[in-house]
Design a protein around this motif. Structure first.
Motif, mmCIF file in Angstrom:
data_model
loop_
_atom_site.group_PDB
_atom_site.id
_atom_site.type_symbol
_atom_site.label_atom_id
_atom_site.label_comp_id
_atom_site.label_asym_id
_atom_site.label_seq_id
_atom_site.Cartn_x
_atom_site.Cartn_y
_atom_site.Cartn_z
ATOM 1 N N GLU A 256 0.570 -1.033 -0.109
ATOM 2 C CA GLU A 256 -0.527 -0.211 0.035
ATOM 3 C C GLU A 256 1.158 1.348 0.378
ATOM 4 O O GLU A 256 2.135 1.609 0.679
ATOM 5 C CB GLU A 256 -1.338 -0.114 1.151
ATOM 6 C CG GLU A 256 -1.876 -0.776 1.544
ATOM 7 C CD GLU A 256 -2.715 -1.595 2.996
ATOM 8 O OE1 GLU A 256 -2.340 -0.732 3.428
ATOM 9 O OE2 GLU A 256 -2.015 -2.639 3.317
ATOM 10 N N PRO A 257 0.150 2.098 -0.446
ATOM 11 C CA PRO A 257 1.118 3.387 -0.369
ATOM 12 C C PRO A 257 1.175 3.896 0.761
ATOM 13 O O PRO A 257 0.199 4.372 1.327
ATOM 14 C CB PRO A 257 0.351 4.707 -1.409
ATOM 15 C CG PRO A 257 -1.109 3.939 -1.913
ATOM 16 C CD PRO A 257 -0.600 2.485 -1.611
ATOM 17 N N GLY A 280 7.634 -0.720 2.191
ATOM 18 C CA GLY A 280 8.343 -1.665 1.928
ATOM 19 C C GLY A 280 8.992 -1.729 0.129
ATOM 20 O O GLY A 280 9.526 -2.832 -0.195
ATOM 21 N N GLU A 281 8.950 -0.355 -0.288
ATOM 22 C CA GLU A 281 9.421 -0.478 -1.317
ATOM 23 C C GLU A 281 10.734 0.553 -1.292
ATOM 24 O O GLU A 281 11.412 1.101 -0.500
ATOM 25 C CB GLU A 281 8.365 0.079 -2.794
ATOM 26 C CG GLU A 281 8.233 -0.229 -3.656
ATOM 27 C CD GLU A 281 7.419 0.764 -4.897
ATOM 28 O OE1 GLU A 281 7.367 0.440 -5.624
ATOM 29 O OE2 GLU A 281 6.866 1.726 -4.173
ATOM 30 N N VAL A 282 11.559 0.101 -2.406
ATOM 31 C CA VAL A 282 13.323 1.266 -1.835
ATOM 32 C C VAL A 282 13.057 1.862 -3.140
ATOM 33 O O VAL A 282 13.195 0.806 -4.504
ATOM 34 C CB VAL A 282 14.098 0.607 -2.412
ATOM 35 C CG1 VAL A 282 15.334 1.376 -2.094
ATOM 36 C CG2 VAL A 282 14.667 -0.810 -1.094
ATOM 37 N N GLY A 315 -2.148 8.119 2.447
ATOM 38 C CA GLY A 315 -3.881 8.039 2.695
ATOM 39 C C GLY A 315 -4.159 9.078 2.851
ATOM 40 O O GLY A 315 -5.141 9.913 2.426
ATOM 41 N N THR A 316 -3.857 10.086 3.821
ATOM 42 C CA THR A 316 -3.554 11.023 4.169
ATOM 43 C C THR A 316 -2.921 12.714 3.707
ATOM 44 O O THR A 316 -1.868 12.566 3.925
ATOM 45 C CB THR A 316 -4.681 11.063 6.338
ATOM 46 O OG1 THR A 316 -4.348 9.668 6.057
ATOM 47 C CG2 THR A 316 -4.906 12.521 6.686
ATOM 48 N N GLY A 446 8.629 -2.894 6.624
ATOM 49 C CA GLY A 446 7.288 -2.428 5.748
ATOM 50 C C GLY A 446 7.458 -1.157 5.432
ATOM 51 O O GLY A 446 6.864 -0.144 4.907
ATOM 52 N N LYS A 447 8.579 -0.115 5.884
ATOM 53 C CA LYS A 447 8.715 1.123 5.761
ATOM 54 C C LYS A 447 9.133 0.983 4.065
ATOM 55 O O LYS A 447 9.585 0.686 3.076
ATOM 56 C CB LYS A 447 9.885 1.763 5.607
ATOM 57 C CG LYS A 447 9.670 1.533 7.691
ATOM 58 C CD LYS A 447 11.388 2.080 8.406
ATOM 59 C CE LYS A 447 11.524 1.092 9.853
ATOM 60 N NZ LYS A 447 10.648 2.804 11.110
#
Ligand SMILES: Nc1ncnc2c1ncn2[C@@H]1O[C@H](COP(=O)(O)OP(=O)(O)OP(=O)(O)O)[C@@H](O)[C@H]1O
Ligand SMILES: [Mg+2]
Length: 503
Positions: A256-257, A280-282, A315-316, A446-447
């Protein structure tokens, strides 16, 4: 015929009973560029500080131009034709460019008055040799770091030197500036000047150096001609074992973003930026000087206030107009230029490391020092931070080891998003891999990780998705499988941009 200009023999040096140089030799020929190599803390700067008269060795012999000499202070070193470009920038920010250039050796006219005009003229002359167009009367404070580094270099060129020591001169320079410097180094060499060159960028070593000396833990482990070794061989000599250059991967998490940016624009800095980073993305951002990536992320972190567009965290939508807001929203930022932005010189190593994550160590309002010590020990071992006592001031550490402390402090910080700007500045080839592994672990937790770097090999080894910027816009978006260094260059220079990438 080669002629030896400098011989350092069996040099020994300790600080507070800890021996850092165990009888090191270095021989420098006239008119050569000599690479001095080794891991962070190997003793490179210390050996040069001895040649520069900053430190005194306990024993050993220095022979300059065939004569044995004792270099009791920096002045003696200078008088014997040695110039020193130090690893950490030493410019006085409240002075002008020309005042910095002539600090301690102001020019006077025939009436004994300070000769500003002549100092400005000489300043402009030497800067223009470096391809730098800068008003000598400008105050240094507001200049870009790369200009400050150029001033340090120009200062050394002002004198007639036989030997120039360059201790990591290119850490803040752009590719163009590095090319200029190399041109100049080659022409100095032609005129018989010898250069000792320290850098962790092994490609630079290959491009410009003739011979090398490698130190490991204060011992001489090898020397020879650059043409007889390859990069892997040099790395192995430095670290003592072979060093992987493979890419890094990690287990994907939910996806999720965590950060979404829509149409972010800041007049004159960047425009129409949109991207998102998932849990969890680099994600990497790269480009050349003036691409706007640092300014973009300084805005997202609240250092710069004037921008339009939307930033969403988890999301906010939130309005970030101060770094405190960014930290509260779960964003961490590891800035570039350690000395100016990331360390507090008067604090100890351990205090610097726990600074950003103090709440991790707090219990009932007291800093919980046992846990602090444990964490320190963990990172000291994992990142191979060379320090004997965590309570010493951080500026007694070697440059690369200071940088490791800066990185460790953020590996400890919580938050959902961490932005690393030029994280491996001055870090040796072995420790780089350790840091990349830690970054992978953060992603696995998850960062969302963002890495800003101008080094294409770094971006390609660590990032799964890569955005290339040119003059404040994202001109290319790729997955790492699609990308090569050549493609990065095409988009970073603006010679290519794809319609799908313009948003
Ligand atoms: N003034 C000082 N006081 C105490 N220890 C010092 C001092 N200067 C250097 N050292 C120690 O000497 C060792 C060698 O440091 P040096 O700065 O020479 O390393 P280096 O090879 O230049 O590393 P880097 O690549 O990180 O710049 C390190 O362990 C460092 O902590
Ligand atoms: Mg050093």
């Amino acid at each position: 015929m080669t002629q030896t200009i400098l011989e350092m023999k069996d040099i020994k040096k300790s600080f507070n009973q800890v021996q850092v140089l165990h009888g090191v030799d270095l021989t420098l020929n006239k008119g050569e560029i000599h690479a001095l190599l080794g891991e962070n803390g190997a003793g490179k700067s210390t050996l040069m500080n001895i040649l520069g008269g900053v430190h005194q060795p306990e024993s050993g012999v220095i022979t300059l131009d065939g004569k044995e000499i004792k270099i009791d202070n920096p002045r003696i070193s200078q008088e014997n034709g040695v110039s020193f470009i130090h690893q950490e920038l030493n410019v006085v920010t409240d002075l002008t460019v020309y005042e910095n250039m002539f600090l301690g050796s102001e020019l006077r006219n025939k009436w004994g008055m300070i000769d500003v005009k002549e100092m400005c003229r000489q300043t402009s002359e030497v800067l223009s040799k470096l391809g730098v167009d800068l008003d000598p009367k400008k105050i240094v404070r507001d200049l870009d770091t790369s200009y400050k580094q150029m001033i340090e270099i120009a200062k050394a060129l002002l004198r007639d030197s036989k030997i120039i020591i360059m201790d990591e001169p290119t850490t803040s320079l752009t590719d163009n500036e590095v090319d200029r410097l190399f041109e100049l180094m080659r022409s100095l060499k032609q005129s018989g000047v010898s250069i000792i060159y320290i850098s962790h960028k092994l490609k630079e070593i290959q491009a410009v150096c003739d011979r090398y000396t490698v130190l490991r833990d204060g011992h001489l482990v090898g020397n020879g001609d650059i043409k007889d070794v390859d990069l892997a061989g040099i790395a192995q000599l430095m670290v003592g074992k072979s060093v992987s250059t493979e890419a890094f991967y990690h287990e994907k998490s939910s996806g999720e973003p965590v950060l979404t940016v829509k149409n972010l624009t800041s007049e004159g800095l960047f425009k129409g930026i949109h991207f998102s980073v998932a849990k969890g993305e680099v994600v990497g951002f790269t480009g050349l000087a003036g691409d706007g990536r640092t300014e973009l992320f300084e805005s997202i972190f609240g250092f710069r206030k004037k921008y339009s567009g939307v930033i969403e965290v988890n999301g906010t939508p939130i309005k970030i107009n101060h770094p405190i807001k960014a930290v509260k929203a779960g964003i961490g930022f590891v800035p570039k230029n350690r000395k100016e932005n990331a360390i507090i010189k008067d604090l100890s190593v351990i205090e610097n490391m726990s600074l950003s994550s103090i709440k991790n160590f707090e219990k009932n309002g007291l800093i919980h020092s046992k846990r602090e010590q444990e964490k320190f020990q963990q990172y000291k071992d994992q990142l191979n931070i060379k320090v004997h006592d965590p309570n010493v001031k951080i500026d007694t550490l070697s440059g690369g080891n200071q940088q490791k402390v800066v990185i460790a402090k953020w590996l400890e910080a919580d938050g959902d998003i961490i932005i690393f700007d030029n994280p491996t500045q001055g870090i040796d080839v072995g420790a780089k891999n350790e840091i990349y592994q830690h970054i992978m672990n953060l992603a696995e937790q998850g960062k969302g990780i963002i890495i800003l770097s101008s080094e294409a090999p770094e971006i390609l080894r660590v990032c799964e998705r890569i955005n290339i910027m040119f003059q404040g816009e994202i001109t290319g978006r790729f997955s790492r499988e699609e990308l090569t260094e050549e493609i990065i260059m095409e988009y970073a220079t603006g010679s290519k941009r794809e319609a799908k990438n313009i948003g």
